[in-house]
Design a protein around this motif. Structure first.
Motif, PDB file in Angstrom:
ATOM      1  N   GLU A  72       0.852  -1.187   0.000  1.00  0.00           N
ATOM      2  CA  GLU A  72       0.000   0.000   0.000  1.00  0.00           C
ATOM      3  C   GLU A  72       0.891   1.241   0.000  1.00  0.00           C
ATOM      4  O   GLU A  72       2.114   1.141  -0.024  1.00  0.00           O
ATOM      5  CB  GLU A  72      -0.951   0.015   1.202  1.00  0.00           C
ATOM      6  CG  GLU A  72      -0.251  -0.054   2.555  1.00  0.00           C
ATOM      7  CD  GLU A  72      -1.246  -0.072   3.698  1.00  0.00           C
ATOM      8  OE1 GLU A  72      -1.984   0.927   3.833  1.00  0.00           O
ATOM      9  OE2 GLU A  72      -1.284  -1.068   4.445  1.00  0.00           O
ATOM     10  N   GLY A  73       0.270   2.428   0.029  1.00  0.00           N
ATOM     11  CA  GLY A  73       1.040   3.668   0.018  1.00  0.00           C
ATOM     12  C   GLY A  73       0.403   4.738   0.880  1.00  0.00           C
ATOM     13  O   GLY A  73      -0.829   4.755   1.067  1.00  0.00           O
ATOM     14  N   LEU A  74       1.239   5.629   1.437  1.00  0.00           N
ATOM     15  CA  LEU A  74       0.777   6.726   2.288  1.00  0.00           C
ATOM     16  C   LEU A  74       1.287   8.050   1.721  1.00  0.00           C
ATOM     17  O   LEU A  74       2.367   8.116   1.142  1.00  0.00           O
ATOM     18  CB  LEU A  74       1.283   6.546   3.719  1.00  0.00           C
ATOM     19  CG  LEU A  74       0.847   5.288   4.462  1.00  0.00           C
ATOM     20  CD1 LEU A  74       1.566   5.192   5.799  1.00  0.00           C
ATOM     21  CD2 LEU A  74      -0.667   5.286   4.674  1.00  0.00           C
ATOM     22  N   TYR A  75       0.508   9.105   1.930  1.00  0.00           N
ATOM     23  CA  TYR A  75       0.900  10.439   1.467  1.00  0.00           C
ATOM     24  C   TYR A  75       1.472  11.240   2.625  1.00  0.00           C
ATOM     25  O   TYR A  75       0.927  11.227   3.736  1.00  0.00           O
ATOM     26  CB  TYR A  75      -0.318  11.156   0.878  1.00  0.00           C
ATOM     27  CG  TYR A  75      -0.060  12.591   0.482  1.00  0.00           C
ATOM     28  CD1 TYR A  75       0.875  12.911  -0.502  1.00  0.00           C
ATOM     29  CD2 TYR A  75      -0.756  13.633   1.093  1.00  0.00           C
ATOM     30  CE1 TYR A  75       1.115  14.231  -0.866  1.00  0.00           C
ATOM     31  CE2 TYR A  75      -0.536  14.952   0.732  1.00  0.00           C
ATOM     32  CZ  TYR A  75       0.401  15.248  -0.236  1.00  0.00           C
ATOM     33  OH  TYR A  75       0.631  16.550  -0.589  1.00  0.00           O
ATOM     34  N   ALA A  76       2.590  11.947   2.382  1.00  0.00           N
ATOM     35  CA  ALA A  76       3.194  12.832   3.393  1.00  0.00           C
ATOM     36  C   ALA A  76       2.645  14.232   3.171  1.00  0.00           C
ATOM     37  O   ALA A  76       3.096  14.943   2.261  1.00  0.00           O
ATOM     38  CB  ALA A  76       4.719  12.824   3.258  1.00  0.00           C
ATOM     39  N   TYR A  86       4.830   8.582  -0.060  1.00  0.00           N
ATOM     40  CA  TYR A  86       4.869   9.471  -1.218  1.00  0.00           C
ATOM     41  C   TYR A  86       4.677  10.925  -0.789  1.00  0.00           C
ATOM     42  O   TYR A  86       3.928  11.228   0.140  1.00  0.00           O
ATOM     43  CB  TYR A  86       3.781   9.084  -2.223  1.00  0.00           C
ATOM     44  CG  TYR A  86       3.964   7.685  -2.784  1.00  0.00           C
ATOM     45  CD1 TYR A  86       4.740   7.469  -3.915  1.00  0.00           C
ATOM     46  CD2 TYR A  86       3.371   6.584  -2.165  1.00  0.00           C
ATOM     47  CE1 TYR A  86       4.919   6.188  -4.427  1.00  0.00           C
ATOM     48  CE2 TYR A  86       3.540   5.298  -2.664  1.00  0.00           C
ATOM     49  CZ  TYR A  86       4.312   5.113  -3.789  1.00  0.00           C
ATOM     50  OH  TYR A  86       4.488   3.845  -4.296  1.00  0.00           O
ATOM     51  N   ALA A  87       5.374  11.816  -1.490  1.00  0.00           N
ATOM     52  CA  ALA A  87       5.274  13.246  -1.219  1.00  0.00           C
ATOM     53  C   ALA A  87       5.441  14.001  -2.529  1.00  0.00           C
ATOM     54  O   ALA A  87       5.864  13.431  -3.549  1.00  0.00           O
ATOM     55  CB  ALA A  87       6.338  13.688  -0.214  1.00  0.00           C
ATOM     56  N   LEU A 146       8.060   8.894  -4.790  1.00  0.00           N
ATOM     57  CA  LEU A 146       8.373   8.012  -3.665  1.00  0.00           C
ATOM     58  C   LEU A 146       9.549   8.599  -2.883  1.00  0.00           C
ATOM     59  O   LEU A 146      10.586   8.929  -3.457  1.00  0.00           O
ATOM     60  CB  LEU A 146       8.746   6.624  -4.188  1.00  0.00           C
ATOM     61  CG  LEU A 146       9.159   5.591  -3.133  1.00  0.00           C
ATOM     62  CD1 LEU A 146       7.966   5.186  -2.289  1.00  0.00           C
ATOM     63  CD2 LEU A 146       9.790   4.369  -3.808  1.00  0.00           C
ATOM     64  N   ILE A 147       9.397   8.769  -1.563  1.00  0.00           N
ATOM     65  CA  ILE A 147      10.497   9.289  -0.747  1.00  0.00           C
ATOM     66  C   ILE A 147      11.008   8.254   0.260  1.00  0.00           C
ATOM     67  O   ILE A 147      12.007   8.497   0.941  1.00  0.00           O
ATOM     68  CB  ILE A 147      10.076  10.567  -0.002  1.00  0.00           C
ATOM     69  CG1 ILE A 147       8.943  10.285   0.992  1.00  0.00           C
ATOM     70  CG2 ILE A 147       9.695  11.666  -0.966  1.00  0.00           C
ATOM     71  CD1 ILE A 147       8.641  11.454   1.927  1.00  0.00           C
ATOM     72  N   GLY A 148      10.351   7.100   0.358  1.00  0.00           N
ATOM     73  CA  GLY A 148      10.806   6.076   1.291  1.00  0.00           C
ATOM     74  C   GLY A 148       9.741   5.017   1.499  1.00  0.00           C
ATOM     75  O   GLY A 148       8.675   5.057   0.892  1.00  0.00           O
TER      76      GLY A 148
END
Length: 485
Positions: free
Chosen positions: A290-294, A334-335, A349-351
């Motif tokens: 999955e993915g998360l937004y910063a 992600y940011a 993608l930042i990490g």
């Protein structure tokens, strides 16, 4: 005393006027005001005298102005510009010469400067009046008229209009001298009353900086964004404004006219909505679980990471070489970031977060025992080395000038040190090369000596001490004779 009218040409400035500085300050603006509305306050004059009047001749026909000098000079300027006849009749109060200085001082001393808040309100009232149905002027025209009417610049009047629109709490603080004009300007950098009030209440709690203008400006600037910020670029100014977002011209910040985004929370919310819509495709591309937004204003690696999902931790390793199975366990973070090639702000993608790894239980260690063993090994090593020296030298120092003058130092010596027993001497350190094998050969003896010394110290501590034993002469022990080492 009586009031009469006198020709302007018959008046001269008086040296008896107590105001000697800024006598001609802002004369042009005052002249414009008199030309537009006439003289609203009479002058005070006395019969001219060659000792006090600022003229060269015709004393009998002149009058000295002792109060209202700036008004008089403004009317002289109007005459020079051809906007007023030289013999224009001026209302004057005739005063006795003996009271001249007293009258001049009284007029200047008892003037009270207008509160800045009242000035702002007055400018706003005039502009509003010019915009009323009676005159029907646009705001720009009304401001231009007001600026010309009072001899000010358009930007000056625009600034007063912005200050007149301060939130009530800030304006009241200015009226009551709780804050100064510069602090009010700092708050007026934005038109957002909610933001003004928020910063104002924060400053109220700060007993150190209080309403310091630079602190206020920093606080407000950090809560607005310039139009070239990456968030604005990503969302789009048209989209932001379509959702009710406001922009305003910067004022009192040193970059007047620069447009800034005011509704930063709205902008961040729109950015998040757009970014989260793009993340599912990126998750599929990267093969993550999955993915998360910063969220926030941070860009790229300056973005603040979202909270890790339960059971996950930051993954500091590279994901490029991971298998599909390993990637499937990761949560991408992600940011917004500017693409290095085209400079366009995109979701990047930042990490990643990875499942928490079970930590092996820590081994229980006896730190005190380890410390004692380390100390023992160190001291035994010293003793073993010292035992090896006389064996190696074979009494080489006996019957020489150095005999009886060499010492085992109690502590690590300096290269050159003071002799604690005799100030006429210094101790000079000299190193001796000793084979490791010789030292190791003496280790067993060194251990025996160390254990005996340690047992003696413990016995001494356990035994009752006399008063004499408690006294310490403060001298460091030096062991003489290398054989004793």
């Amino acid at each position: 005393m009586s009031i009469t009218t006198l020709p302007l040409s018959s008046l001269i400035l008086s040296k008896l006027n107590v105001r000697h500085t800024e006598r001609d300050a802002d004369i042009a603006a005052l002249a414009d005001d008199i030309a537009a509305r006439g003289l609203k306050q009479n002058l005070v004059v006395i019969p001219a005298h060659f000792l006090t009047g600022e003229a060269e001749a015709d004393w009998d026909s002149k009058w000295e102005v002792i109060a209202g000098g700036r008004r008089f000079q403004a009317m002289q300027l109007l005459v020079a510009d051809g906007r007023l006849p030289a013999d224009h009749e001026v209302p004057c109060l005739l005063e006795d010469r003996d009271d001249a200085s007293e009258t001049s001082l009284s007029e200047n001393l008892h003037k009270v400067a207008m509160n800045p808040a009242d000035e702002f309100g007055a400018f706003k009232a005039i502009v509003d009046q010019r915009m009323s149905p009676k005159h029907g002027e646009s705001e720009a025209t009304a401001i231009a008229y007001t600026a010309k009417r009072f001899g000010k610049t358009v930007s000056y009047v625009e600034g007063r209009m912005r200050l007149a629109d301060l939130c009530p709490d800030v304006l009241e603080a200015l009226r009551t001298d709780k804050i100064g004009l510069e602090a009010a300007k700092a708050y007026a950098a934005t038109t957002d009353h909610a933001l003004q009030l928020k910063v104002f209440k924060e400053r109220e709690k700060d007993t150190w900086n209080g309403h310091k203008p630079s602190t206020i400006r920093d606080a407000i600037r950090n809560r607005t964004l310039p139009l070239d910020h990456a968030l604005v670029e990503f969302v789009g100014l048209v989209t932001y404004q379509a959702e009710g977002g406001r922009i305003e011209g910067e004022m009192f910040m040193g970059a007047e006219g620069q447009q800034r985004v005011v509704d930063v929370t709205l902008l961040e919310s729109l950015a998040r909505k757009i970014a989260e819509a793009a993340i599912p495709a990126l998750i599929k591309e990267h093969g993550f679980k999955e993915g998360l937004y910063a969220p926030g204003q941070g860009i790229g690696y300056y973005a603040k990471w979202p909270k890790a999902p339960s059971g996950y931790m930051k993954n500091w390793g590279d994901v490029e070489g991971l298998s599909k199975a390993k990637r499937k366990q990761l949560v991408g973070v992600y940011a917004l970031d500017k693409d290095r090639e085209d400079g366009v702000t995109k979701v990047s993608l930042i990490g990643t977060y990875k499942p928490e790894e079970k930590q092996a239980p820590r081994e229980e260690r006896d730190w005190e025992a380890e410390r004692a063993a380390s100390q023992r090994a160190y001291q035994v090593g010293i003793l073993a080395a010292r035992l090896a020296v006389p064996q190696l030298t074979g009494g080489l120092l006996k019957d020489t000038e150095l005999d009886g003058r060499t010492f085992w130092p109690k502590y690590s010596p300096r290269l050159v040190d003071e002799d604690p027993d005799d100030e006429n001497f210094k101790l000079v350190a000299m190193m001796i090369r000793v084979p490791v094998a010789d030292i190791e050969a003496n280790r067993a003896e060194a251990e025996r000596l160390y254990d005996e010394e340690l047992a003696a110290e413990e016995a001494a501590r356990a035994a009752p001490q006399s008063q004499d034993d408690d006294e310490d002469d403060g001298a460091d022990e030096l062991v003489t004779d290398e054989a004793e080492g």
